[in-house]
Design an enzyme around this catalytic site. Structure first.
Site, PDB file in Angstrom:
ATOM      1  N   LYS A 137       0.829  -1.217  -0.098  1.00 35.81           N
ATOM      2  CA  LYS A 137       0.077  -0.036   0.113  1.00 35.81           C
ATOM      3  C   LYS A 137       0.795   1.298  -0.003  1.00 35.81           C
ATOM      4  CE  LYS A 137      -4.720   0.506   0.426  1.00 35.81           C
ATOM      5  NZ  LYS A 137      -5.772  -0.162  -0.138  1.00 35.81           N
TER       6      LYS A 137
ATOM      7  N   GLY B  80     -24.215   3.407   1.810  1.00 42.26           N
ATOM      8  CA  GLY B  80     -23.327   4.129   1.043  1.00 42.26           C
ATOM      9  C   GLY B  80     -23.501   3.459  -0.545  1.00 42.26           C
TER      10      GLY B  80
ATOM     11  N   GLY C 161     -22.081   4.684  -3.394  1.00 46.23           N
ATOM     12  CA  GLY C 161     -20.755   5.536  -4.041  1.00 46.23           C
ATOM     13  C   GLY C 161     -20.640   4.308  -5.375  1.00 46.23           C
ATOM     14  N   ASN C 162     -19.383   4.333  -5.811  1.00 46.42           N
ATOM     15  CA  ASN C 162     -19.166   3.621  -6.888  1.00 46.42           C
ATOM     16  C   ASN C 162     -19.615   2.132  -6.835  1.00 46.42           C
ATOM     17  OD1 ASN C 162     -18.121   5.836  -8.240  1.00 46.42           O
ATOM     18  ND2 ASN C 162     -16.067   5.756  -7.270  1.00 46.42           N
ATOM     19  N   VAL C 163     -19.133   1.503  -5.563  1.00 40.35           N
ATOM     20  CA  VAL C 163     -19.425   0.436  -5.408  1.00 40.35           C
ATOM     21  C   VAL C 163     -21.023  -0.008  -5.226  1.00 40.35           C
ATOM     22  CG1 VAL C 163     -18.819  -2.094  -4.250  1.00 40.35           C
ATOM     23  CG2 VAL C 163     -17.127  -0.101  -4.897  1.00 40.35           C
TER      24      VAL C 163
HETATM   25  P1  NAD Z   1     -17.371   5.953  -2.814  1.00 44.38           P
HETATM   26  O1  NAD Z   1     -16.456   7.167  -1.851  1.00 44.38           O
HETATM   27  O2  NAD Z   1     -17.418   6.116  -4.165  1.00 44.38           O
HETATM   28  O3  NAD Z   1     -18.622   5.941  -2.112  1.00 44.38           O
HETATM   29  C1  NAD Z   1     -18.945   5.563  -0.522  1.00 44.38           C
HETATM   30  C2  NAD Z   1     -19.970   6.189  -0.366  1.00 44.38           C
HETATM   31  O4  NAD Z   1     -20.637   5.970   1.190  1.00 44.38           O
HETATM   32  C3  NAD Z   1     -20.315   7.712  -0.696  1.00 44.38           C
HETATM   33  O5  NAD Z   1     -21.697   8.008  -1.344  1.00 44.38           O
HETATM   34  C4  NAD Z   1     -20.626   8.382   0.758  1.00 44.38           C
HETATM   35  O6  NAD Z   1     -21.298   9.445   0.723  1.00 44.38           O
HETATM   36  C5  NAD Z   1     -21.122   7.118   1.470  1.00 44.38           C
HETATM   37  N1  NAD Z   1     -21.220   7.116   2.845  1.00 44.38           N
HETATM   38  C6  NAD Z   1     -20.060   7.030   3.710  1.00 44.38           C
HETATM   39  N2  NAD Z   1     -20.221   7.070   4.974  1.00 44.38           N
HETATM   40  C7  NAD Z   1     -21.778   6.830   5.038  1.00 44.38           C
HETATM   41  C8  NAD Z   1     -22.395   6.573   6.098  1.00 44.38           C
HETATM   42  N3  NAD Z   1     -22.058   6.576   7.414  1.00 44.38           N
HETATM   43  N4  NAD Z   1     -23.962   6.376   5.866  1.00 44.38           N
HETATM   44  C9  NAD Z   1     -24.296   6.318   4.676  1.00 44.38           C
HETATM   45  N5  NAD Z   1     -23.422   6.616   3.472  1.00 44.38           N
HETATM   46  C10 NAD Z   1     -22.196   6.806   3.445  1.00 44.38           C
HETATM   47  O7  NAD Z   1     -16.378   4.735  -2.422  1.00 44.38           O
HETATM   48  P2  NAD Z   1     -16.521   3.219  -3.068  1.00 44.38           P
HETATM   49  O8  NAD Z   1     -15.281   3.193  -4.119  1.00 44.38           O
HETATM   50  O9  NAD Z   1     -17.817   2.919  -3.551  1.00 44.38           O
HETATM   51  O10 NAD Z   1     -16.016   2.245  -1.910  1.00 44.38           O
HETATM   52  C11 NAD Z   1     -16.803   1.958  -1.179  1.00 44.38           C
HETATM   53  C12 NAD Z   1     -16.220   0.979  -0.054  1.00 44.38           C
HETATM   54  O11 NAD Z   1     -15.644  -0.216  -0.417  1.00 44.38           O
HETATM   55  C13 NAD Z   1     -15.027   1.707   0.662  1.00 44.38           C
HETATM   56  O12 NAD Z   1     -14.849   1.255   1.953  1.00 44.38           O
HETATM   57  C14 NAD Z   1     -13.790   1.120   0.014  1.00 44.38           C
HETATM   58  O13 NAD Z   1     -12.575   1.118   0.656  1.00 44.38           O
HETATM   59  C15 NAD Z   1     -14.274  -0.301  -0.315  1.00 44.38           C
HETATM   60  N6  NAD Z   1     -13.808  -0.818  -1.513  1.00 44.38           N
HETATM   61  C16 NAD Z   1     -14.084  -0.351  -2.740  1.00 44.38           C
HETATM   62  C17 NAD Z   1     -13.365  -1.027  -3.836  1.00 44.38           C
HETATM   63  C18 NAD Z   1     -13.487  -0.556  -5.211  1.00 44.38           C
HETATM   64  O14 NAD Z   1     -12.977  -1.172  -6.241  1.00 44.38           O
HETATM   65  N7  NAD Z   1     -13.818   0.864  -5.187  1.00 44.38           N
HETATM   66  C19 NAD Z   1     -12.815  -1.975  -3.800  1.00 44.38           C
HETATM   67  C20 NAD Z   1     -12.664  -2.744  -2.439  1.00 44.38           C
HETATM   68  C21 NAD Z   1     -13.139  -2.213  -1.333  1.00 44.38           C
END
Ligand code: NAD
Length: 340
Positions: free
Chosen positions: A78, A174, A176-178
């Site tokens: 990392k 949440g 977001g992207n995932v």
């Molecule tokens: P992102 O930043 O696109 O989305 C996160 C979303 O969660 C945001 O819309 C935010 O407003 C919301 N959020 C945060 N705290 C919240 C809460 N208390 N209540 C409700 N909503 C809340 O992130 P992402 O890329 O979608 O990743 C999401 C999680 O998955 C993260 O923990 C990340 O580390 C993990 N992850 C992501 C990937 C990836 O490929 N993007 C891979 C492995 C793990």
């Protein structure tokens, strides 16, 4: 610093400073038994340099466990770039970081993470071949969501006796992207969605496009549901929140969902099946690793299937040994990494 490295069994810690660009970066290489260390690069403000180093070490260790159980030929690493108070040029900062990565001769390969984007990876890639998730290679998030979706089905099978999600109530924290991509897949499979996000716009989109029920952010964890899918930030599962959960299983994408390892035992004693986060969310890592070595989508999709297989195997061990799946996952990963 050495005691932190020893506790995490970290192989190497590299630091770089470049006054011209303002770069202050840490690269933690945890384990290279199965191949070069692969893991994202965070670009965040830290309270102090020690916290940045601690973050890199902790996250690199998690990446080794994730890569080992995902069956990819990589170790865990990392990087952390400390966000400076004043930044003359973002491109120059990431270019300097690319030169730093190149000095490691391929022992560390980077990827996007919190605070970084594919455009940043493109800057890095001007100076090293050891950068994934560039604009050309693409965003891993949809693949993370695919893996989580498959893992939710395996979890439903293990806890509820069927992997048919039709009519199941799934609470997604949440969008977001995932989280949003996962909600789309769940909707397509007939699940009833309960959703929350700190961004009201994301919730509105899920209501309009997926017929989701909006739930206030502070109420989602206590809302009755079949499966809770944390897809926001880590640390959501602690002694207090777990005491009030009203679900049969927790299976979501967020990294480091457990505030401490003991929380896994608390979930177990409450009869809530917990899908170990780093097993479930390995789809993104699988995607960047395979894409970087030139594999096409069908090969990547075929590898994603291993997530639900591995999870099912972990659930079987956990049930036989009456232990939390999180403890079993750690044990299996450590056996692969250290042969113990
Ligand atoms: P992102 O930043 O696109 O989305 C996160 C979303 O969660 C945001 O819309 C935010 O407003 C919301 N959020 C945060 N705290 C919240 C809460 N208390 N209540 C409700 N909503 C809340 O992130 P992402 O890329 O979608 O990743 C999401 C999680 O998955 C993260 O923990 C990340 O580390 C993990 N992850 C992501 C990937 C990836 O490929 N993007 C891979 C492995 C793990």
């Amino acid at each position: 610093m050495f005691s932190m490295m020893e506790a995490a069994r970290l192989e190497a810690l590299h630091l770089a400073e470049d006054p011209a660009s303002g770069l202050k970066a840490v690269i933690a290489i945890h384990n290279t038994r199965f191949g070069p260390a692969l893991g994202g690069c965070r670009y965040l403000a830290y309270a102090d340099e020690q916290s940045a180093i601690a973050d890199a070490i902790r996250l690199a260790q998690g990446m080794s466990y994730k890569a080992a159980l995902a069956g990819i030929d990589h170790g865990g690493g990392k990087a952390v770039i400390i966000r400076p108070a004043h930044l003359p040029s973002r491109a120059a900062l990431f270019e300097a970081f690319g030169r730093f990565i190149e000095t490691l001769n391929g022992r560390y390969i980077t990827a996007i993470d919190s605070g970084t984007s594919s455009a940043d990876m493109d800057c890095i890639a001007q100076y090293t071949n050891h950068a994934t998730s560039t604009t050309q290679e693409g965003d891993p998030s949809p693949h993370t969501a695919l893996g989580v979706f498959a893992g939710i089905r395996a979890t439903a099978q293990a806890r509820l006796g069927s992997d048919d999600l039709e009519g199941l109530r799934v609470a997604v924290q949440g969008l977001g992207n995932v989280g949003f991509a996962l909600a789309e897949a769940l909707h397509a499979a007939g699940a009833e969605l309960l959703v929350s996000d700190l961004d009201a716009g994301r919730v509105q989109l899920a209501v309009e496009q997926l017929g989701a029920h909006p739930i206030a952010s502070d109420a989602l964890l206590t809302t009755p549901c079949d499966i809770l899918a944390p897809c926001g930030l880590g640390g959501v599962l602690n002694a207090q929140t777990v005491a009030h959960l009203r679900c049969a299983a927790v299976a979501g994408a967020a990294n480091n969902q457990l505030a401490s390892p003991e929380v896994a035992d608390q979930l177990e004693s409450r009869g809530i099946l917990y899908a170990p986060d780093y097993v479930l969310n390995a789809g993104g890592l699988i995607y960047v690793a395979l894409r970087h070595r030139g594999e096409e989508l069908p090969a990547i999709t075929a590898h994603l299937v291993q997530i639900s297989r591995r999870l099912t195997e972990i659930y079987a061990h956990a049930q036989a040994e009456k232990r939390s799946p999180a403890r079993v996952a750690d044990y299996l990963a450590e056996r692969l990494l250290y042969g113990t």
